[in-house]
Write a protein that holds these residues in place. Structure first.
Motif, PDB file in Angstrom:
ATOM      1  N   MET A 297       0.838  -1.205   0.000  1.00 30.00           N
ATOM      2  CA  MET A 297       0.000   0.000   0.000  1.00 30.00           C
ATOM      3  C   MET A 297       0.869   1.250   0.000  1.00 30.00           C
ATOM      4  O   MET A 297       0.582   2.232  -0.702  1.00 30.00           O
ATOM      5  N   GLY A 301       1.123   4.133  -2.776  1.00 24.10           N
ATOM      6  CA  GLY A 301       0.707   5.470  -2.366  1.00 24.10           C
ATOM      7  C   GLY A 301      -0.737   5.543  -1.926  1.00 24.10           C
ATOM      8  O   GLY A 301      -1.403   6.562  -2.128  1.00 24.10           O
ATOM      9  N   VAL A 302      -1.249   4.454  -1.327  1.00 25.35           N
ATOM     10  CA  VAL A 302      -2.625   4.427  -0.849  1.00 25.35           C
ATOM     11  C   VAL A 302      -2.629   3.958   0.599  1.00 25.35           C
ATOM     12  O   VAL A 302      -1.643   3.418   1.109  1.00 25.35           O
ATOM     13  N   ASP A 303      -3.763   4.152   1.283  1.00 27.44           N
ATOM     14  CA  ASP A 303      -3.837   3.742   2.681  1.00 27.44           C
ATOM     15  C   ASP A 303      -4.987   2.769   2.944  1.00 27.44           C
ATOM     16  O   ASP A 303      -5.358   2.526   4.090  1.00 27.44           O
ATOM     17  N   THR A 304      -5.562   2.214   1.857  1.00 26.17           N
ATOM     18  CA  THR A 304      -6.619   1.207   2.019  1.00 26.17           C
ATOM     19  C   THR A 304      -6.345   0.043   1.078  1.00 26.17           C
ATOM     20  O   THR A 304      -5.674   0.184   0.050  1.00 26.17           O
ATOM     21  N   THR A 306      -8.619  -1.443  -0.669  1.00 28.86           N
ATOM     22  CA  THR A 306      -9.363  -1.178  -1.907  1.00 28.86           C
ATOM     23  C   THR A 306      -8.514  -0.340  -2.848  1.00 28.86           C
ATOM     24  O   THR A 306      -8.452  -0.600  -4.063  1.00 28.86           O
ATOM     25  N   GLY A 307      -7.843   0.654  -2.297  1.00 23.50           N
ATOM     26  CA  GLY A 307      -6.954   1.478  -3.110  1.00 23.50           C
ATOM     27  C   GLY A 307      -5.806   0.683  -3.672  1.00 23.50           C
ATOM     28  O   GLY A 307      -5.357   0.910  -4.805  1.00 23.50           O
ATOM     29  N   LEU A 308      -5.286  -0.292  -2.890  1.00 20.19           N
ATOM     30  CA  LEU A 308      -4.199  -1.141  -3.371  1.00 20.19           C
ATOM     31  C   LEU A 308      -4.652  -1.954  -4.581  1.00 20.19           C
ATOM     32  O   LEU A 308      -3.930  -2.062  -5.579  1.00 20.19           O
ATOM     33  N   GLN A 311      -4.839   0.383  -7.582  1.00 20.99           N
ATOM     34  CA  GLN A 311      -3.523   0.757  -8.094  1.00 20.99           C
ATOM     35  C   GLN A 311      -2.814  -0.430  -8.757  1.00 20.99           C
ATOM     36  O   GLN A 311      -2.073  -0.256  -9.725  1.00 20.99           O
TER      37      GLN A 311
END
Length: 330
Positions: A297, A301-304, A306-308, A311
């Motif tokens: 993560m 550059g994400v903190d969730t 779902t964002g991972l 990306q």
């Protein structure tokens, strides 16, 4: 198309062998040694002369047979190859016509796990281009690690594309077998569930078990062998539609800025496998899996999570590898 006559009659062969041993002879001497009349001997010698196998008389001498008969052999080989092509074309016309007339030529029913396993082996042994596979949990005829035919098919250039149910990946030994197949060239993807069990060879033959899971244990496993037809075309289209939305399962290999050791971890995570199952298959603790996902993560550059996943798709971390020509596979 008329076949060439035989190269030499039995009488011509015997006469030629006598001339070789005698280093030459006339009709009378040949007739005496062969036990025939002088007229018969003269006719045989004239026939051999016409075929270029002996010199002109009155004393006939043998000539090399490979020179005299080489052109004839070549013509016969060409004629035989042409005949084979005609037979193959006529056979295909016959099969196509029969398939159109009778469903019995399109669909064959196979009963019993052993018979089904044998057909799966034969299908892979005779495949020339591609095997497509829906691999559901709880196989009815053959476990993944038992499929020894795949490695030899991959080695001779047959392409494999397989979609695995997520539950199957969580069974002991299955993921290791899948990763081994990926390293050998298989393209693997996963989905939460698949509609049927299915194997397709060269888009010309499909094997589809017919017994639903809730009926297993009642009677013998039964499958349909489906040959070229609109039904088979529909099964190929079904596979391709599921392939497009399935998540790749990838062996360790660097992809862009994604470290090689994290490729398999990320593909299992994106497929929806729980942390505990990922840890079991990677031989690490659940906490280690969580720490590695946290590092991914940060790299994305994400903190969730779902964002991972977003990306990973955006950066092509789980994109199918390119073939030698530079085109994406699958």
């Amino acid at each position: 198309m008329h076949p060439d006559p035989e190269l030499l009659t039995t009488a011509e062969q015997e006469a030629y062998r006598l001339l070789v041993r005698l280093a030459g002879a006339g009709p009378d001497e040949l007739a005496r040694l062969a036990g025939t009349s002088a007229r018969q001997a003269a006719d045989v010698l004239e026939s051999l002369r016409a075929k270029g196998l002996v010199t002109p008389g009155p004393t006939f001498h043998a000539l090399p047979p490979d020179v005299a008969l080489g052109d004839t052999l070549l013509r016969q080989q060409q004629s035989l190859e042409s005949a084979r092509q005609v037979v193959a074309a006529l056979s295909e016309d016959y099969r196509s016509s029969n398939r159109r007339r009778s469903a019995e030529h399109l669909v064959e029913i196979v009963v019993g796990a052993q018979a089904l396993r044998r057909r799966l082996f034969e299908m892979q042994d005779t495949a020339r281009e591609e095997i497509l596979w829906f691999c559901r949990a709880n196989p009815i005829a053959m476990q993944g690690p038992e499929n020894e035919e795949e490695s030899s098919a991959l080695a001779r250039g047959v392409k494999y594309r397989a979609i695995y149910e997520r539950e199957l990946l969580e069974k002991p030994g299955e993921l290791a077998s899948i990763v081994e197949s990926i390293s050998a060239g298989e393209e693997s993807r996963t989905l939460p569930a698949l509609p049927v069990r299915l194997a397709i060879a060269d888009r010309s033959l499909a094997i589809c078990p017919l017994v639903p899971d809730e009926s297993r244990g009642v009677g013998e496993p039964t499958a349909a062998l489906i040959r070229s037809s609109e039904l088979l075309d529909a099964l190929v289209a079904l596979f391709e539609s599921y392939w497009e939305r399935a998540t790749p399962v990838l062996a360790d290999a660097p992809r862009g800025d994604l470290p090689a050791p994290e490729v398999l971890l990320l593909s299992l995570f994106v497929s929806g496998m729980p942390d505990k199952s990922i840890a079991t298959h990677l031989g690490v603790s659940k906490r280690t899996v969580q720490r590695r996902l946290d590092r991914l993560m940060a790299l994305a550059g994400v903190d969730t999570r779902t964002g991972l996943a977003f990306q990973a798709a955006r950066r092509g971390w789980l994109a199918a590898p390119a073939d030698p020509a530079g085109q994406p596979r699958g």
